[in-house]
Structure formats: C-alpha cells, structure tokens
Design a protein around this motif. Sequence first.
Motif, PDB file in Angstrom:
ATOM      1  N   ASP A  16       0.046  -2.912 -13.816  1.00  0.00           N
ATOM      2  CA  ASP A  16       1.289  -2.201 -13.519  1.00  0.00           C
ATOM      3  C   ASP A  16       1.071  -1.122 -12.459  1.00  0.00           C
ATOM      4  OD1 ASP A  16       2.826  -3.696 -15.284  1.00  0.00           O
ATOM      5  OD2 ASP A  16       2.321  -2.395 -16.976  1.00  0.00           O
ATOM      6  N   TYR A  17      -0.003  -0.347 -12.632  1.00  0.00           N
ATOM      7  CA  TYR A  17      -0.257   0.728 -11.671  1.00  0.00           C
ATOM      8  C   TYR A  17      -0.647   0.165 -10.310  1.00  0.00           C
ATOM      9  CZ  TYR A  17      -2.113   4.893  -9.474  1.00  0.00           C
ATOM     10  OH  TYR A  17      -2.349   5.917  -8.595  1.00  0.00           O
ATOM     11  N   ASP A  18      -1.541  -0.830 -10.308  1.00  0.00           N
ATOM     12  CA  ASP A  18      -1.974  -1.418  -9.035  1.00  0.00           C
ATOM     13  C   ASP A  18      -0.786  -2.013  -8.280  1.00  0.00           C
ATOM     14  OD1 ASP A  18      -4.591  -0.716  -9.512  1.00  0.00           O
ATOM     15  OD2 ASP A  18      -5.174  -2.675 -10.283  1.00  0.00           O
ATOM     16  N   ARG A  19       0.123  -2.617  -9.021  1.00  0.00           N
ATOM     17  CA  ARG A  19       1.307  -3.194  -8.375  1.00  0.00           C
ATOM     18  C   ARG A  19       2.193  -2.102  -7.790  1.00  0.00           C
ATOM     19  NH1 ARG A  19       5.939  -6.950 -11.334  1.00  0.00           N
ATOM     20  NH2 ARG A  19       6.979  -7.652  -9.423  1.00  0.00           N
ATOM     21  N   SER A  20       2.265  -0.958  -8.472  1.00  0.00           N
ATOM     22  CA  SER A  20       3.126   0.127  -8.000  1.00  0.00           C
ATOM     23  C   SER A  20       2.615   0.740  -6.703  1.00  0.00           C
ATOM     24  CB  SER A  20       3.248   1.218  -9.075  1.00  0.00           C
ATOM     25  OG  SER A  20       2.026   1.933  -9.222  1.00  0.00           O
ATOM     26  N   ILE A  21       1.297   0.680  -6.476  1.00  0.00           N
ATOM     27  CA  ILE A  21       0.736   1.246  -5.243  1.00  0.00           C
ATOM     28  C   ILE A  21       0.339   0.148  -4.256  1.00  0.00           C
ATOM     29  CG2 ILE A  21      -0.092   3.318  -6.425  1.00  0.00           C
ATOM     30  CD1 ILE A  21      -2.914   2.120  -6.325  1.00  0.00           C
ATOM     31  N   GLU A  22       0.759  -1.090  -4.559  1.00  0.00           N
ATOM     32  CA  GLU A  22       0.495  -2.240  -3.680  1.00  0.00           C
ATOM     33  C   GLU A  22      -1.001  -2.480  -3.476  1.00  0.00           C
ATOM     34  OE1 GLU A  22       2.732  -1.726  -0.095  1.00  0.00           O
ATOM     35  OE2 GLU A  22       4.661  -1.940  -1.105  1.00  0.00           O
ATOM     36  N   LYS A  23      -1.762  -2.285  -4.532  1.00  0.00           N
ATOM     37  CA  LYS A  23      -3.185  -2.593  -4.505  1.00  0.00           C
ATOM     38  C   LYS A  23      -3.342  -4.047  -4.948  1.00  0.00           C
ATOM     39  CE  LYS A  23      -7.629  -0.966  -6.324  1.00  0.00           C
ATOM     40  NZ  LYS A  23      -8.295   0.051  -7.186  1.00  0.00           N
ATOM     41  N   ARG A  24      -3.838  -4.901  -4.074  1.00  0.00           N
ATOM     42  CA  ARG A  24      -3.795  -6.340  -4.307  1.00  0.00           C
ATOM     43  C   ARG A  24      -5.056  -6.848  -5.030  1.00  0.00           C
ATOM     44  NH1 ARG A  24      -0.266  -9.547  -2.394  1.00  0.00           N
ATOM     45  NH2 ARG A  24      -1.711 -11.242  -2.009  1.00  0.00           N
ATOM     46  N   THR A  25      -5.063  -6.652  -6.332  1.00  0.00           N
ATOM     47  CA  THR A  25      -6.064  -7.315  -7.150  1.00  0.00           C
ATOM     48  C   THR A  25      -5.593  -8.748  -7.393  1.00  0.00           C
ATOM     49  OG1 THR A  25      -4.986  -6.636  -9.210  1.00  0.00           O
ATOM     50  CG2 THR A  25      -6.646  -5.135  -8.286  1.00  0.00           C
ATOM     51  N   VAL A  26      -6.410  -9.545  -8.052  1.00  0.00           N
ATOM     52  CA  VAL A  26      -6.009 -10.930  -8.331  1.00  0.00           C
ATOM     53  C   VAL A  26      -4.762 -10.951  -9.211  1.00  0.00           C
ATOM     54  CG1 VAL A  26      -6.677 -13.060  -9.501  1.00  0.00           C
ATOM     55  CG2 VAL A  26      -8.328 -11.874  -8.048  1.00  0.00           C
TER      56      VAL A  26
END
Length: 286
Positions: free
Chosen positions: A189-199
């Motif tokens: 959720d957090y990575d998506r909010s900051i557009e951090k592209r994990t798998v």
Amino acid sequence: MALARDGTGINATARAFWSQVHPVFMTPPLAASLFGAILADDITPTLAAIHVAAMFAAVYTAHVKDGYVDFYVRGEDDDHPLTERGCRVALALSTTLFALCCLLLGVLVNWVAVALTVPTWLIAYHHAPQLDTNPVTATTGYPLGIALSLFGGFYVQAAAFAAVPLGFAVVFLVLLSGIKVIDDAQDYDYDRSIEKRTVAVAVGPTRAYDLAYGLMVTALLIVVAFAVARLFPPTAVLAALAFAAVALAARRAGPELATMLLIRGSYVFLAVLVAAVRFEPLAGFA
C-alpha cells in the motif's frame, strides 16, 4: 558535530553505529560466504575471515545507505539513529574496511577474488535510491549479493571455478528472490502510494505471491535435479523438503509472518545443505 541523533558521547555514538547491524538480514550473506568456503577441499581460516569481513562491510553499507535515503532523502522513516554526518562517517568506515579486505584478497589470492567481491559493495551502495525503484533490481539485489558471497567464498579458498558452488549460488539467487518478493509485498500500500515499483506494485499482490512461490519451487526443483545428477550430495534433497514444509506454512500467512517464516526457513535450508556437503552422511551407501 554529533554523529548520533539521540545523544552524545562514545556510548550513544556506538549504539547508533551498532543499530545499523540487522542480524536477520546480515546473517545470510556471512553464512553464505562460510558455506562457499566449506565447499572447497581445504579451508584457510584467515582467507575465510577476510571474505566474511568484506561481506559484513558490504551489508553494513547497504543498511546505512538505505536508512539515510529513507529518512533524510525520501522522508519515509519516522526516525534514524544517525545524523547525516554520522551516516557519512559510517559509510566511510564500512567502505574503508571493504577496500582493505579487497586489497588483502588481491595480495593473498588474486585479482579474480577481488572481481567477485567488489560487486557486492556496488549492489549494497546503489540499492537505494537506484536499484530499489525497479521491480527486477529491487527483487534480485540482495539475493544476487548472497549468491556472489557464496561463490566468492569458494573462490577465495580454491582460487578456481567449479560447478558445485555455481549451482548453489544459482539456487540461492532464485530461492531468495522469491522470498524478497514476499518481503516487499508487506509495504504494498505504501509503495504504491509513492509509486515505488516493487513486483507487488507492478503486477499486483496476487500475481506477486504466485511468482514468489513459483521461484521458490523452481529453486527446490533445481536442488532435486542436481542431487539426482550427483552434482549435489543426495542428502541435499532433505534441505529442499525442509524448506518446502516452511513454505507451505508461509503460504497461508500474511506477508509479514510469511517473510519471517521464509527467512528463518532459509536458515534451515542452508544448515541442512552445509551438513549434507560437509559430512555427506550417505556417502558410504553410494
């Protein structure tokens, strides 16, 4: 100028520097280096210690740089024990230790040993903010470092290439990449909010889980195939079975618990492999 944010003096500074030692993530690279040494016929303790020290310095560099970027650059973390100057000093110290180890390896072994060791620091230093923003490099950076640690640990002892340590390096690269996908899914959720592209962000949590367990199954099948081909000792299959049991339990858990189970399962996997290679309990029945 202070090096620690929570106090002054030697004790506060020492605690701040020590806070960057994270045993859960630091143990596998160091253990992989020793496992690589065990795969060699003869072990020179001094060379093993130098290579382990280099791996410690590389992983410590990764932890400091990652913490610095997350707190001072991205503002993701709520706190950090080191000041900005403290981070720079810690990075300078760990890099100096790493360089010294490489120099010793170059003198005591050869330049190939150095060439196999240097990439671990490069991966560590560039993990944040460069490598951790791409799904592929964010996933494979840590596993690739461990694979290099294992293969480098062998080469430092044998001063030669061999199929067995290379095979084990490939297995750990694939297996740990699967675990890393699960680990990254904790912050979906957090990575998506900051557009951090994990798998998990790139393909969605469900597909990420499927990919992660697919990678782990592939790694275990490689172990079995190599054992059947007698590249690995037959008892290496026990390591695959032990990890498979942990993976089945983790499959029913959430990302946080699954990560904890899988990382500790990788410790068991490594321990059984060490016993299988070092003692070869079924050698008398071959």
